[in-house]
Design a protein around this motif. Structure first.
Motif, PDB file in Angstrom:
ATOM      1  N   ASN A   1       0.847  -1.195   0.000  1.00 13.16           N
ATOM      2  CA  ASN A   1       0.000   0.000   0.000  1.00 13.16           C
ATOM      3  C   ASN A   1       0.878   1.239   0.000  1.00 13.16           C
ATOM      4  O   ASN A   1       1.102   1.856   1.041  1.00 13.16           O
ATOM      5  N   PRO A   2       1.421   1.621  -1.163  1.00 17.41           N
ATOM      6  CA  PRO A   2       2.370   2.741  -1.192  1.00 17.41           C
ATOM      7  C   PRO A   2       1.741   4.077  -0.845  1.00 17.41           C
ATOM      8  O   PRO A   2       2.445   5.005  -0.448  1.00 17.41           O
ATOM      9  N   SER A   3       0.414   4.221  -0.986  1.00 20.87           N
ATOM     10  CA  SER A   3      -0.217   5.498  -0.655  1.00 20.87           C
ATOM     11  C   SER A   3      -0.005   5.857   0.804  1.00 20.87           C
ATOM     12  O   SER A   3       0.033   7.041   1.160  1.00 20.87           O
ATOM     13  N   ALA A   4       0.126   4.846   1.674  1.00 20.01           N
ATOM     14  CA  ALA A   4       0.339   5.127   3.095  1.00 20.01           C
ATOM     15  C   ALA A   4       1.679   5.812   3.338  1.00 20.01           C
ATOM     16  O   ALA A   4       1.840   6.526   4.333  1.00 20.01           O
ATOM     17  N   LEU A   5       2.656   5.616   2.431  1.00 19.31           N
ATOM     18  CA  LEU A   5       3.956   6.253   2.601  1.00 19.31           C
ATOM     19  C   LEU A   5       3.897   7.744   2.327  1.00 19.31           C
ATOM     20  O   LEU A   5       4.665   8.518   2.898  1.00 19.31           O
ATOM     21  N   PHE A   6       3.008   8.138   1.423  1.00 23.23           N
ATOM     22  CA  PHE A   6       2.987   9.521   0.957  1.00 23.23           C
ATOM     23  C   PHE A   6       1.888  10.349   1.620  1.00 23.23           C
ATOM     24  O   PHE A   6       1.590  11.448   1.177  1.00 23.23           O
ATOM     25  N   LEU A   7       1.265   9.799   2.667  1.00 19.61           N
ATOM     26  CA  LEU A   7       0.247  10.529   3.413  1.00 19.61           C
ATOM     27  C   LEU A   7       0.718  10.687   4.855  1.00 19.61           C
ATOM     28  O   LEU A   7       0.974   9.694   5.537  1.00 19.61           O
TER      29      LEU A   7
ATOM     30  N   ALA B   1       6.181  17.588  -1.831  1.00 15.02           N
ATOM     31  CA  ALA B   1       5.449  16.337  -1.996  1.00 15.02           C
ATOM     32  C   ALA B   1       5.984  15.355  -0.972  1.00 15.02           C
ATOM     33  O   ALA B   1       7.175  15.008  -0.986  1.00 15.02           O
ATOM     34  N   VAL B   2       5.125  14.908  -0.061  1.00 11.97           N
ATOM     35  CA  VAL B   2       5.544  14.085   1.069  1.00 11.97           C
ATOM     36  C   VAL B   2       6.051  12.727   0.575  1.00 11.97           C
ATOM     37  O   VAL B   2       5.510  12.156  -0.371  1.00 11.97           O
ATOM     38  N   GLY B   3       7.088  12.232   1.222  1.00 11.72           N
ATOM     39  CA  GLY B   3       7.590  10.896   0.935  1.00 11.72           C
ATOM     40  C   GLY B   3       8.692  10.834  -0.087  1.00 11.72           C
ATOM     41  O   GLY B   3       9.166   9.748  -0.416  1.00 11.72           O
ATOM     42  N   GLY B   4       9.107  11.976  -0.644  1.00 10.14           N
ATOM     43  CA  GLY B   4      10.194  11.977  -1.627  1.00 10.14           C
ATOM     44  C   GLY B   4       9.778  11.607  -3.030  1.00 10.14           C
ATOM     45  O   GLY B   4      10.632  11.434  -3.895  1.00 10.14           O
ATOM     46  N   VAL B   5       8.477  11.474  -3.294  1.00  4.49           N
ATOM     47  CA  VAL B   5       8.025  11.138  -4.643  1.00  4.49           C
ATOM     48  C   VAL B   5       8.117  12.378  -5.526  1.00  4.49           C
ATOM     49  O   VAL B   5       7.951  13.510  -5.063  1.00  4.49           O
ATOM     50  N   LYS B   6       8.401  12.160  -6.816  1.00  4.99           N
ATOM     51  CA  LYS B   6       8.478  13.255  -7.786  1.00  4.99           C
ATOM     52  C   LYS B   6       7.265  13.192  -8.693  1.00  4.99           C
ATOM     53  O   LYS B   6       7.002  12.166  -9.322  1.00  4.99           O
TER      54      LYS B   6
END
Length: 455
Positions: A275-281, A354-359
């Protein structure tokens, strides 16, 4: 003793010049010419005139065939590859030193070696170092053939003799061909070794993975022609100080481009994140101003990413800083907010993250960035369980984003109940548990936001 003749080769396009120049005469890039040994011409320049013509076929006479894919055993890696490895497929994977390229490929080969013939070629480490890593990761790699060699001719001979279905070359910059005089890692050597290995992979249906170094600018070292030779180009992203790694497909002839795989670095190697969305929230106890959740599309996967904005009074020249998003687009959105919505930030510092280091490169993040800026400027948090996406035009219109239905369904699956989206993305059938607000212009989006905040 005869003096060795040198030329200057471009690291971007491979063009050669007899003397150093600031700008490449081939591609026009600056400061890309490096000194290398001049290679003698191979054969006669008129040899091609004496060769016979090739066999020409009509496209209708060629029967298309779907090649069966070979799963690597790592779900996130298979997602980025488009479902697995294809026979004859050549993959180039690059990333910063120590980010996990060799670890990921060793894990994949350890799983594949139990099903198909494989070969791991290492030019940077000894066999003992690779065995130590496999032991540390607790991998069952007893059946994995290993070759510590940097000579291209010896590697090709081993490949022809063993006939592996999957081979890993770690790394292409350490290999050299005895036909060329230049040192390993030079433009000529990298291009020749990659071409020979690709030719072997195509003619023997061997899926081959090449590991490539990156420069300090983040680009793959060696000529850009290397990216055109291979079928798939993967990049490792993420901070080496963080436990999370992102693998993105920049080019893929057998799958979706810009597909994203998310991994977590553990003491037993890289593990896929289900569940990668949990990393960016970010998990806020209470809603905070300047935070807006965006539903972005990475290849075929919808991801929920938190966009954070901080607007503060400037004490000099106003600063505009964007991390994970395009900075020029931030300046454009501030101008649109001023012109069409009356939001003035000319005396404010604006920071976007952008949270989590995603581009995020897609323009569908425009509306989320705009609402996050307005929320931080007014000091009022956005409603809980709200998601946003949509492109903002210079005239203030809200343009649709691709795959809007998939984005909404992913948000609803994760428990979000409100959405502000473009009118063109409004669902024809109501999504259970979600209230959708469709807008045409940036002014309407801000009005809808104020109404939701007043509830």
């Amino acid at each position: 003793m005869a003096r060795t003749k040198t030329v200057y080769a471009c690291t971007e396009c491979g063009a050669q010049s007899p003397k150093w120049q600031g700008q490449c005469p081939g591609c026009g890039q600056w400061n890309t010419l490096v000194e290398s040994v001049a290679e003698p011409a191979a054969g006669s320049r008129f040899a091609a005139l004496a060769a016979g013509s090739g066999k020409v076929q009509k496209l209708s006479d060629i029967a298309p065939q779907e090649s069966p894919r070979q799963p690597s055993g790592i779900e996130e890696l298979d997602r980025v590859l488009g479902g697995g490895l294809v026979p004859g497929m050549v993959v180039l994977i690059g990333g910063d030193p120590g980010i996990g390229k060799s670890t990921l490929l060793l894990q994949a080969l350890a799983t594949l070696s139990a099903r198909v013939p494989t070969l791991y070629v290492t030019g940077e480490e000894s066999g003992e170092q690779v065995a130590l890593r496999a032991h540390r990761l607790q991998l069952d790699a007893g059946n994995l053939p290993l070759l510590a060699e940097i000579s291209l001719e010896k590697i090709l001979a081993t490949l022809r003799e063993g006939k592996p279905s999957v081979a890993v070359i770690d790394s292409i910059q350490t290999m050299y061909s005895e036909v060329l005089q230049s040192a390993p890692g030079s433009v000529a050597q990298v291009r020749e070794c990659a071409a020979q290995l690709t030719r072997h992979a195509k003619s023997n249906n061997c899926a081959m993975v090449l590991v490539g170094h990156v420069t300090k600018d983040g680009a793959l070292a060696g000529p850009r022609v290397l990216e055109h030779i291979v079928d798939t180009v993967l990049y490792f992203e993420g901070d080496t100080h963080s436990s999370f790694r992102l693998v993105r497909a920049i080019k893929n002839r057998f799958g979706a481009v810009n597909e994203l795989g998310v991994f977590a670095m553990t003491d037993k190697g890289l593990r896929g994140v289900s569940n990668p969305s949990a990393l960016f929230l970010s998990q806020h106890a209470q809603p905070v101003p300047g935070s807006c959740v965006l539903v972005t599309q990475e290849g075929t996967r919808p991801l929920l990413v938190e966009i954070q904005a901080l607007v503060d009074t400037s004490h000099g020249n106003p600063r505009r800083l964007s991390v994970g998003l395009e900075q020029n687009r931030l300046a454009m959105l501030l101008a649109v907010l001023h012109r069409h919505a009356g939001i003035v930030c000319s005396d404010q510092d604006v920071f976007i993250n952008a949270v989590g280091g995603v581009k995020i490169s897609e323009p569908a993040a425009d509306l989320a960035v705009s609402l996050a800026i307005v929320s931080s400027l007014n000091g009022r948090a956005l409603p809980r369980k709200l998601v946003v996406f949509g492109e903002v035009g210079l005239a203030g219109e809200i343009r649709p984003a691709p795959r809007g239905q998939e984005r909404l369904k992913e948000a609803a699956k994760l428990g979000f109940e409100l959405a502000i989206i473009p009118t063109a993305n409004a669902p024809k059938q109501k999504i259970a548990g979600m209230e959708v607000v469709a807008v045409d212009r940036i002014e309407q989006a801000l009005t809808a936001l104020r109404e939701l905040q007043q509830r």
